[in-house]
Design an enzyme around this catalytic site. Sequence first.
Site, PDB file in Angstrom:
ATOM      1  N   HIS A 122       0.880  -1.176   0.000  1.00  0.00           N
ATOM      2  CA  HIS A 122       0.000   0.000   0.000  1.00  0.00           C
ATOM      3  C   HIS A 122       0.914   1.221   0.000  1.00  0.00           C
ATOM      4  O   HIS A 122       2.126   1.087  -0.188  1.00  0.00           O
ATOM      5  CB  HIS A 122      -0.921  -0.026   1.225  1.00  0.00           C
ATOM      6  CG  HIS A 122      -0.138  -0.085   2.488  1.00  0.00           C
ATOM      7  ND1 HIS A 122       0.280   1.036   3.160  1.00  0.00           N
ATOM      8  CD2 HIS A 122       0.386  -1.132   3.148  1.00  0.00           C
ATOM      9  CE1 HIS A 122       1.017   0.672   4.189  1.00  0.00           C
ATOM     10  NE2 HIS A 122       1.092  -0.642   4.210  1.00  0.00           N
ATOM     11  N   GLY A 123       0.386   2.378   0.253  1.00  0.00           N
ATOM     12  CA  GLY A 123       1.164   3.618   0.177  1.00  0.00           C
ATOM     13  C   GLY A 123       2.449   3.615   0.987  1.00  0.00           C
ATOM     14  O   GLY A 123       3.511   3.958   0.482  1.00  0.00           O
TER      15      GLY A 123
END
Length: 162
Positions: A14-15
């Site tokens: 994810h980020g």
Amino acid sequence: MAIVNIRIDDRLIHGQVAAVWSLVTKANRIMVVDDLVVKDVVNKEALKMACPQQCKLSILTVEKAAENLKAGKYDEERVFIVAKNPKTIRGLLDHGFQMEAVNVGNMGGKQNTKMLKKAVSVSQEDIENFLYLADHGVKVTAQMVPTDEALDFVELIKKAEA
């Protein structure tokens, strides 16, 4: 082989992993270790899209990941290992892959869990697996992003159980 980080994060890629950790560690391979994700076509496609361009991606079962790591398959690479939970990391250890440290990122709250710190909730099984890792010489820390202080995870467990 350079294992640049072993991280427990229930969101996998994810980020934070894609944009921050992979750059700070200069990883050129992200290895997702999860026996269920390997069989999940939709989840695998999402992980491929989330993986940063500068990184190769491996999505492996616990057994295959341990086998590949022990065989030196990634000796020329900087590998960032990510798993959803401590049971998976314990599985790598039980399959003979030795590690020095594990970083705990996000473990979202579920039923029958207790919060140890912001964004980290654990079940009794998780606690047992973390303590197993620590008892086998693995340093377990909690650190959401590289700029955060790395906290001793076993101390967080002890405080929660006090």
